[in-house]
Design a protein around this motif. Structure first.
Motif, PDB file in Angstrom:
ATOM      1  N   ARG A 183     -36.843 -42.708 -10.606  1.00 53.75           N
ATOM      2  CA  ARG A 183     -36.058 -43.835 -11.118  1.00 53.75           C
ATOM      3  C   ARG A 183     -35.604 -44.763  -9.982  1.00 53.75           C
ATOM      4  NH1 ARG A 183     -33.253 -44.081 -15.976  1.00 53.75           N
ATOM      5  NH2 ARG A 183     -33.747 -41.887 -16.232  1.00 53.75           N
ATOM      6  N   SER A 184     -35.313 -44.211  -8.840  1.00 55.02           N
ATOM      7  CA  SER A 184     -34.845 -45.021  -7.704  1.00 55.02           C
ATOM      8  C   SER A 184     -35.899 -46.020  -7.218  1.00 55.02           C
ATOM      9  CB  SER A 184     -34.427 -44.117  -6.542  1.00 55.02           C
ATOM     10  OG  SER A 184     -35.540 -43.364  -6.078  1.00 55.02           O
ATOM     11  N   ARG A 185     -37.144 -45.846  -7.637  1.00 54.69           N
ATOM     12  CA  ARG A 185     -38.223 -46.745  -7.195  1.00 54.69           C
ATOM     13  C   ARG A 185     -38.713 -47.678  -8.295  1.00 54.69           C
ATOM     14  NH1 ARG A 185     -42.962 -44.326  -5.248  1.00 54.69           N
ATOM     15  NH2 ARG A 185     -43.384 -46.390  -4.507  1.00 54.69           N
ATOM     16  N   TRP A 186     -38.135 -47.626  -9.490  1.00 57.59           N
ATOM     17  CA  TRP A 186     -38.619 -48.437 -10.608  1.00 57.59           C
ATOM     18  C   TRP A 186     -38.605 -49.923 -10.297  1.00 57.59           C
ATOM     19  CZ3 TRP A 186     -36.381 -46.082 -15.764  1.00 57.59           C
ATOM     20  CH2 TRP A 186     -36.909 -44.809 -15.933  1.00 57.59           C
ATOM     21  N   GLN A 187     -37.629 -50.409  -9.542  1.00 50.43           N
ATOM     22  CA  GLN A 187     -37.578 -51.841  -9.241  1.00 50.43           C
ATOM     23  C   GLN A 187     -38.552 -52.226  -8.136  1.00 50.43           C
ATOM     24  OE1 GLN A 187     -33.700 -53.558  -8.818  1.00 50.43           O
ATOM     25  NE2 GLN A 187     -32.974 -52.689 -10.724  1.00 50.43           N
ATOM     26  N   SER A 188     -38.964 -51.272  -7.323  1.00 49.66           N
ATOM     27  CA  SER A 188     -39.849 -51.611  -6.203  1.00 49.66           C
ATOM     28  C   SER A 188     -41.331 -51.366  -6.489  1.00 49.66           C
ATOM     29  CB  SER A 188     -39.434 -50.839  -4.949  1.00 49.66           C
ATOM     30  OG  SER A 188     -39.590 -49.448  -5.146  1.00 49.66           O
ATOM     31  N   VAL A 189     -41.648 -50.643  -7.560  1.00 45.33           N
ATOM     32  CA  VAL A 189     -43.059 -50.376  -7.887  1.00 45.33           C
ATOM     33  C   VAL A 189     -43.598 -51.538  -8.717  1.00 45.33           C
ATOM     34  CG1 VAL A 189     -44.654 -48.870  -9.130  1.00 45.33           C
ATOM     35  CG2 VAL A 189     -42.822 -47.884  -7.747  1.00 45.33           C
ATOM     36  N   GLU A 190     -44.479 -52.320  -8.110  1.00 46.20           N
ATOM     37  CA  GLU A 190     -45.059 -53.475  -8.792  1.00 46.20           C
ATOM     38  C   GLU A 190     -46.212 -53.043  -9.687  1.00 46.20           C
ATOM     39  OE1 GLU A 190     -45.969 -56.828  -6.365  1.00 46.20           O
ATOM     40  OE2 GLU A 190     -44.086 -56.676  -5.261  1.00 46.20           O
ATOM     41  N   LEU A 191     -46.290 -53.694 -10.833  1.00 46.11           N
ATOM     42  CA  LEU A 191     -47.377 -53.428 -11.769  1.00 46.11           C
ATOM     43  C   LEU A 191     -48.589 -54.274 -11.411  1.00 46.11           C
ATOM     44  CD1 LEU A 191     -45.300 -53.500 -15.063  1.00 46.11           C
ATOM     45  CD2 LEU A 191     -46.132 -51.489 -13.841  1.00 46.11           C
ATOM     46  N   MET A 228     -39.525 -53.769 -22.903  1.00 46.62           N
ATOM     47  CA  MET A 228     -39.840 -52.877 -24.012  1.00 46.62           C
ATOM     48  C   MET A 228     -38.589 -52.385 -24.742  1.00 46.62           C
ATOM     49  SD  MET A 228     -43.054 -50.778 -22.560  1.00 46.62           S
ATOM     50  CE  MET A 228     -43.433 -50.210 -24.204  1.00 46.62           C
ATOM     51  N   GLY A 229     -37.411 -52.833 -24.295  1.00 45.89           N
ATOM     52  CA  GLY A 229     -36.179 -52.435 -24.951  1.00 45.89           C
ATOM     53  C   GLY A 229     -35.716 -51.033 -24.615  1.00 45.89           C
ATOM     54  N   VAL A 230     -36.203 -50.496 -23.499  1.00 46.97           N
ATOM     55  CA  VAL A 230     -35.807 -49.156 -23.062  1.00 46.97           C
ATOM     56  C   VAL A 230     -34.690 -49.303 -22.040  1.00 46.97           C
ATOM     57  CG1 VAL A 230     -36.561 -47.057 -21.890  1.00 46.97           C
ATOM     58  CG2 VAL A 230     -38.136 -48.250 -23.425  1.00 46.97           C
ATOM     59  N   ASP A 231     -33.580 -48.601 -22.246  1.00 46.21           N
ATOM     60  CA  ASP A 231     -32.468 -48.640 -21.301  1.00 46.21           C
ATOM     61  C   ASP A 231     -32.900 -47.912 -20.032  1.00 46.21           C
ATOM     62  OD1 ASP A 231     -30.135 -48.487 -19.844  1.00 46.21           O
ATOM     63  OD2 ASP A 231     -28.944 -47.609 -21.467  1.00 46.21           O
ATOM     64  N   ALA A 232     -33.145 -48.674 -18.978  1.00 54.44           N
ATOM     65  CA  ALA A 232     -33.640 -48.116 -17.724  1.00 54.44           C
ATOM     66  C   ALA A 232     -32.620 -47.200 -17.056  1.00 54.44           C
ATOM     67  CB  ALA A 232     -34.039 -49.243 -16.769  1.00 54.44           C
ATOM     68  N   TYR A 233     -31.368 -47.270 -17.485  1.00 55.39           N
ATOM     69  CA  TYR A 233     -30.326 -46.451 -16.871  1.00 55.39           C
ATOM     70  C   TYR A 233     -29.943 -45.247 -17.717  1.00 55.39           C
ATOM     71  CZ  TYR A 233     -30.128 -50.453 -13.831  1.00 55.39           C
ATOM     72  OH  TYR A 233     -30.475 -51.445 -12.967  1.00 55.39           O
ATOM     73  N   ALA A 234     -30.535 -45.120 -18.890  1.00 54.26           N
ATOM     74  CA  ALA A 234     -30.244 -43.985 -19.756  1.00 54.26           C
ATOM     75  C   ALA A 234     -30.904 -42.729 -19.188  1.00 54.26           C
ATOM     76  CB  ALA A 234     -30.758 -44.253 -21.167  1.00 54.26           C
ATOM     77  N   GLY A 235     -30.257 -41.626 -19.354  1.00 51.86           N
ATOM     78  CA  GLY A 235     -30.840 -40.369 -18.918  1.00 51.86           C
ATOM     79  C   GLY A 235     -31.976 -39.956 -19.838  1.00 51.86           C
ATOM     80  N   GLY A 236     -32.790 -39.020 -19.377  1.00 57.20           N
ATOM     81  CA  GLY A 236     -33.840 -38.477 -20.221  1.00 57.20           C
ATOM     82  C   GLY A 236     -35.093 -39.316 -20.328  1.00 57.20           C
ATOM     83  N   VAL A 237     -35.260 -40.319 -19.448  1.00 54.92           N
ATOM     84  CA  VAL A 237     -36.463 -41.152 -19.463  1.00 54.92           C
ATOM     85  C   VAL A 237     -37.195 -40.941 -18.139  1.00 54.92           C
ATOM     86  CG1 VAL A 237     -37.385 -43.505 -19.558  1.00 54.92           C
ATOM     87  CG2 VAL A 237     -35.386 -42.898 -20.924  1.00 54.92           C
ATOM     88  N   ALA A 238     -38.486 -40.655 -18.223  1.00 60.13           N
ATOM     89  CA  ALA A 238     -39.318 -40.484 -17.034  1.00 60.13           C
ATOM     90  C   ALA A 238     -40.538 -41.392 -17.155  1.00 60.13           C
ATOM     91  CB  ALA A 238     -39.755 -39.036 -16.887  1.00 60.13           C
TER      92      ALA A 238
END
Length: 72
Positions: free
Chosen positions: A49-57, A29-39
């Motif tokens: 954020r620490s679980r974004w890579q492990s949570v499967e859609l 989606m073009g969202v910087d996954a490492y930028a602050g201020g995103v939930a």
């Protein structure tokens, strides 16, 4: 391995994506996954954020992306 297309809802809009996890969705989606201020919330549950890579859609997930903004 070919990624399966998923139908998910992002901020109220149904979308077809090929992302397997939240991190991949943010990149797609073009969202910087490492930028602050995103939930992120999946099915009304906030995901650290620490679980974004492990949570499967999965098909039918409802994702909310919230961006903090400054101003007043």
């Amino acid at each position: 391995m070919k990624q399966e297309r998923l139908h998910i809802t992002v901020n109220g809009a149904v979308q077809e994506v090929r992302a397997q996890n939240l991190h991949q969705l943010m990149v797609t989606m073009g969202v910087d996954a490492y930028a602050g201020g995103v939930a992120l919330a999946v099915n009304d549950r906030v995901v650290p954020r620490s679980r974004w890579q492990s949570v499967e859609l999965t098909d039918g997930d409802e994702i909310e992306i919230v961006r903090a903004t400054a101003g007043g």
